[in-house]
Design an enzyme around this catalytic site. Structure first.
Site, PDB file in Angstrom:
ATOM      1  N   GLY A   1       5.480  10.462  -7.593  1.00 35.99           N
ATOM      2  CA  GLY A   1       6.679  10.629  -7.733  1.00 35.99           C
ATOM      3  C   GLY A   1       7.425  12.056  -7.699  1.00 35.99           C
ATOM      4  O   GLY A   1       8.693  12.180  -8.415  1.00 35.99           O
TER       5      GLY A   1
ATOM      6  N   VAL B   1      12.698  13.277 -12.090  1.00 37.41           N
ATOM      7  CA  VAL B   1      11.678  13.304 -13.223  1.00 37.41           C
ATOM      8  C   VAL B   1      10.537  14.103 -12.633  1.00 37.41           C
ATOM      9  O   VAL B   1       9.956  14.904 -13.225  1.00 37.41           O
ATOM     10  CB  VAL B   1      11.435  12.160 -13.728  1.00 37.41           C
ATOM     11  CG1 VAL B   1      10.339  12.377 -14.924  1.00 37.41           C
ATOM     12  CG2 VAL B   1      12.576  11.655 -14.533  1.00 37.41           C
TER      13      VAL B   1
ATOM     14  N   LEU C   1       2.633   3.491  -2.787  1.00 39.73           N
ATOM     15  CA  LEU C   1       2.252   3.409  -4.151  1.00 39.73           C
ATOM     16  C   LEU C   1       2.248   1.537  -4.376  1.00 39.73           C
ATOM     17  O   LEU C   1       1.728   1.369  -5.265  1.00 39.73           O
ATOM     18  CB  LEU C   1       3.200   4.124  -5.314  1.00 39.73           C
ATOM     19  CG  LEU C   1       3.007   5.471  -5.210  1.00 39.73           C
ATOM     20  CD1 LEU C   1       3.837   6.071  -6.403  1.00 39.73           C
ATOM     21  CD2 LEU C   1       1.488   5.886  -5.608  1.00 39.73           C
TER      22      LEU C   1
ATOM     23  N   LEU D   1       6.279   6.259 -17.156  1.00 41.31           N
ATOM     24  CA  LEU D   1       7.584   6.436 -17.815  1.00 41.31           C
ATOM     25  C   LEU D   1       8.466   5.121 -17.852  1.00 41.31           C
ATOM     26  O   LEU D   1       8.289   4.378 -16.915  1.00 41.31           O
ATOM     27  CB  LEU D   1       8.422   7.565 -17.141  1.00 41.31           C
ATOM     28  CG  LEU D   1       7.939   8.925 -17.035  1.00 41.31           C
ATOM     29  CD1 LEU D   1       8.609   9.715 -16.338  1.00 41.31           C
ATOM     30  CD2 LEU D   1       7.724   9.396 -18.517  1.00 41.31           C
ATOM     31  N   GLY D   2       8.899   4.689 -18.898  1.00 45.44           N
ATOM     32  CA  GLY D   2       9.809   3.675 -19.031  1.00 45.44           C
ATOM     33  C   GLY D   2      11.229   4.096 -18.894  1.00 45.44           C
ATOM     34  O   GLY D   2      11.462   5.010 -18.268  1.00 45.44           O
ATOM     35  N   SER D   3      12.072   3.106 -19.726  1.00 44.16           N
ATOM     36  CA  SER D   3      13.326   3.761 -19.711  1.00 44.16           C
ATOM     37  C   SER D   3      14.131   3.052 -21.043  1.00 44.16           C
ATOM     38  O   SER D   3      13.655   1.839 -21.420  1.00 44.16           O
ATOM     39  CB  SER D   3      14.249   2.933 -18.368  1.00 44.16           C
ATOM     40  OG  SER D   3      15.645   2.962 -18.524  1.00 44.16           O
ATOM     41  N   SER D   4      15.294   3.413 -21.248  1.00 46.68           N
ATOM     42  CA  SER D   4      15.903   2.842 -22.451  1.00 46.68           C
ATOM     43  C   SER D   4      16.439   1.741 -22.168  1.00 46.68           C
ATOM     44  O   SER D   4      16.805   1.002 -23.425  1.00 46.68           O
ATOM     45  CB  SER D   4      17.074   4.035 -23.091  1.00 46.68           C
ATOM     46  OG  SER D   4      17.917   4.206 -22.030  1.00 46.68           O
ATOM     47  N   CYS D   5      16.710   1.109 -21.175  1.00 45.46           N
ATOM     48  CA  CYS D   5      17.014  -0.156 -20.770  1.00 45.46           C
ATOM     49  C   CYS D   5      16.041  -1.115 -21.041  1.00 45.46           C
ATOM     50  O   CYS D   5      16.516  -2.452 -21.016  1.00 45.46           O
ATOM     51  CB  CYS D   5      17.581  -0.343 -19.415  1.00 45.46           C
ATOM     52  SG  CYS D   5      16.256  -0.338 -18.204  1.00 45.46           S
TER      53      CYS D   5
ATOM     54  N   TYR E   1      15.049  -4.583 -13.649  1.00 43.10           N
ATOM     55  CA  TYR E   1      14.482  -3.051 -13.576  1.00 43.10           C
ATOM     56  C   TYR E   1      13.769  -3.016 -14.808  1.00 43.10           C
ATOM     57  O   TYR E   1      12.518  -2.615 -15.180  1.00 43.10           O
ATOM     58  CB  TYR E   1      15.450  -1.897 -13.509  1.00 43.10           C
ATOM     59  CG  TYR E   1      14.895  -0.616 -13.709  1.00 43.10           C
ATOM     60  CD1 TYR E   1      14.230   0.095 -12.703  1.00 43.10           C
ATOM     61  CD2 TYR E   1      15.302   0.112 -14.815  1.00 43.10           C
ATOM     62  CE1 TYR E   1      13.766   1.401 -12.700  1.00 43.10           C
ATOM     63  CE2 TYR E   1      14.780   1.461 -14.918  1.00 43.10           C
ATOM     64  CZ  TYR E   1      14.011   1.945 -14.068  1.00 43.10           C
ATOM     65  OH  TYR E   1      13.292   3.270 -13.987  1.00 43.10           O
TER      66      TYR E   1
ATOM     67  N   LYS F   1       9.747  -2.274 -16.250  1.00 47.52           N
ATOM     68  CA  LYS F   1       9.367  -1.357 -17.115  1.00 47.52           C
ATOM     69  C   LYS F   1       8.649  -1.789 -18.421  1.00 47.52           C
ATOM     70  O   LYS F   1       7.690  -1.331 -18.700  1.00 47.52           O
ATOM     71  CB  LYS F   1      10.643  -0.513 -17.488  1.00 47.52           C
ATOM     72  CG  LYS F   1      11.246   0.207 -16.445  1.00 47.52           C
ATOM     73  CD  LYS F   1      10.026   1.291 -15.811  1.00 47.52           C
ATOM     74  CE  LYS F   1      10.745   2.137 -14.846  1.00 47.52           C
ATOM     75  NZ  LYS F   1       9.431   3.119 -14.311  1.00 47.52           N
TER      76      LYS F   1
ATOM     77  N   HIS G   1      23.496   6.840 -10.863  1.00 44.76           N
ATOM     78  CA  HIS G   1      23.842   6.511 -12.144  1.00 44.76           C
ATOM     79  C   HIS G   1      25.265   7.278 -12.454  1.00 44.76           C
ATOM     80  O   HIS G   1      25.746   8.099 -11.695  1.00 44.76           O
ATOM     81  CB  HIS G   1      22.808   7.101 -13.088  1.00 44.76           C
ATOM     82  CG  HIS G   1      21.509   6.273 -13.034  1.00 44.76           C
ATOM     83  ND1 HIS G   1      20.392   6.678 -12.226  1.00 44.76           N
ATOM     84  CD2 HIS G   1      21.185   5.115 -13.540  1.00 44.76           C
ATOM     85  CE1 HIS G   1      19.437   5.778 -12.449  1.00 44.76           C
ATOM     86  NE2 HIS G   1      19.952   4.827 -13.116  1.00 44.76           N
TER      87      HIS G   1
ATOM     88  N   TRP H   1      34.893   3.925 -13.325  1.00 47.48           N
ATOM     89  CA  TRP H   1      34.750   2.315 -13.728  1.00 47.48           C
ATOM     90  C   TRP H   1      34.775   1.965 -15.040  1.00 47.48           C
ATOM     91  O   TRP H   1      34.168   2.808 -15.895  1.00 47.48           O
ATOM     92  CB  TRP H   1      33.116   1.760 -13.070  1.00 47.48           C
ATOM     93  CG  TRP H   1      33.177   1.557 -11.734  1.00 47.48           C
ATOM     94  CD1 TRP H   1      33.913   1.476 -10.718  1.00 47.48           C
ATOM     95  CD2 TRP H   1      32.151   0.527 -11.191  1.00 47.48           C
ATOM     96  NE1 TRP H   1      33.789   1.038  -9.537  1.00 47.48           N
ATOM     97  CE2 TRP H   1      32.584   0.427  -9.866  1.00 47.48           C
ATOM     98  CE3 TRP H   1      31.178  -0.074 -11.770  1.00 47.48           C
ATOM     99  CZ2 TRP H   1      31.979  -0.638  -9.117  1.00 47.48           C
ATOM    100  CZ3 TRP H   1      30.425  -1.160 -10.740  1.00 47.48           C
ATOM    101  CH2 TRP H   1      31.017  -1.531  -9.472  1.00 47.48           C
TER     102      TRP H   1
ATOM    103  N   ASP I   1      31.319  -2.571 -18.025  1.00 45.86           N
ATOM    104  CA  ASP I   1      31.172  -1.257 -18.785  1.00 45.86           C
ATOM    105  C   ASP I   1      29.426  -1.199 -19.124  1.00 45.86           C
ATOM    106  O   ASP I   1      29.210  -0.104 -19.250  1.00 45.86           O
ATOM    107  CB  ASP I   1      31.715  -1.394 -20.163  1.00 45.86           C
ATOM    108  CG  ASP I   1      33.098  -0.948 -20.417  1.00 45.86           C
ATOM    109  OD1 ASP I   1      33.431  -0.055 -19.557  1.00 45.86           O
ATOM    110  OD2 ASP I   1      33.961  -1.357 -21.106  1.00 45.86           O
TER     111      ASP I   1
END
Length: 326
Positions: free
Chosen positions: A13, A18, A44, A108-112, A139, A143, A182, A205, A281
């Site tokens: 990637g 990143v 991939l 790599l993950g994500s805070s979500c 998503y 992750k 984002h 938004w 939100d």
């Protein structure tokens, strides 16, 4: 590193935000041979193609920075694509790494991945303790699966597959197209156009009340390389008896309303900012507890204002290079 033999490092990637930051960081270091393959050269999501690439290139380390990514709108409209493609990518890369005896992998993950209403700041052990944010659930599930896949391989086969969970990222190489971006790149693009076109107001938004933590992507790259280069025993000591993944955040929280105002100052937009409360939100608050990685001495180099200014200068340079009509 042993002798003069370079460490072969594949950044999967490398054309993304990143991945490109990782390449910038790695090329500045001696003793590393960087391996890359574009989306056109390597699919991939294909087991056969990914395995063949790893067998041929024989990387010592792999950073998995490839993913299908997008903002609230894209995640809401394409949940099947986000879940399937991200599951495929992590499955094929991790499986190929194991089959080919790759020494070390960083996924790599994500805070979500954390519950929507997790206690703040969010510690690593909050994983799977509550419901996810619905707008990016697909998503997040992909992750989480990738994180658990790495842990399962480590337990069953003794591999050294590492996982890191960055907070909300921004910086050079981000997606600026409307509908796929984002919050920071999307706002930056729209606000720049509003400035150039002398629009009297700009709609944003949501209510502006949600709190977010942001990290410049070059700061993340420094942290990831530092983590990856730790000897396995030192990495395990850093993890201790806690969860097997590490948060990476800035420890700096800002409301969306304050972020929008800061962007207006950086960009020089002087119109009226209007918050559209009919739009979602997302998660009300999301800040990571990054105390474990701080034990290494890592801290972000960019403040939010510095990072936004740096990113905006990159955005302007890319717009000029592409000949974008404003």
């Amino acid at each position: 590193m042993t002798g003069t033999k370079p460490v072969r490092v594949w950044v999967a990637g490398h054309q993304g935000m990143v991945g490109a930051a990782l390449c910038r960081q790695l090329t500045a270091q001696p003793g590393i041979r960087l391996l890359t393959a574009s989306r056109q050269q390597l699919d991939l999501t294909s087991q056969a193609a990914t395995l063949a690439f790893v067998q041929q290139q024989q990387p010592d380390h792999i950073y998995l920075a490839a993913a299908k990514v997008g903002g609230i709108l894209a995640n809401s409209q394409q949940p099947a694509d986000f879940l399937l493609q991200n599951l495929q990518i992590v499955t094929q890369v991790v499986d190929a790494a194991w089959r080919c005896g790759v020494a070390r992998v960083m996924v790599l993950g994500s805070s979500c991945i954390y519950p929507r209403l997790a206690q703040q700041p969010v510690t690593e052990d909050a994983l799977l303790t509550g419901a996810l944010e619905p707008t990016n659930e697909a998503y997040a599930i992909a992750k989480i699966a990738g994180l658990k896949l790495c842990q399962a391989f480590n337990r069953q086969y003794g591999t050294d597959f590492r996982t890191a969970m960055p907070t909300n990222l921004y910086g050079p190489g981000d997606h600026y197209a409307p509908g796929a971006s984002h919050v920071i790149p999307g706002l930056m693009h729209r606000m720049h156009l509003a400035k150039v076109q002398q629009q009297a107001e700009l709609q944003v938004w949501g209510s502006g009340r949600p709190l977010r933590e942001f990290l410049h992507v070059d700061d993340l790259a420094v942290a990831l390389v530092q983590l990856m280069q730790l000897p396995q025993a030192d990495y395990q000591q850093l993890l201790g008896s806690g969860p097997e993944h590490l948060n990476i955040g800035s420890d700096d929280e800002v409301s969306i309303a304050d972020l929008v105002q800061l962007l207006a100052e950086v960009i020089g937009y002087q119109g009226r900012l209007v918050f559209d409360t009919s739009k979602p939100d997302g998660t009300p608050r999301k800040r990571l507890d990054s105390s474990r990685i701080h034990r290494l001495g890592w801290r972000p180099a960019f403040s939010l204002r510095q990072g936004l200014a740096h990113t905006y200068q990159w955005y302007l340079s890319q717009s000029q290079l592409r000949g974008v009509k404003e």
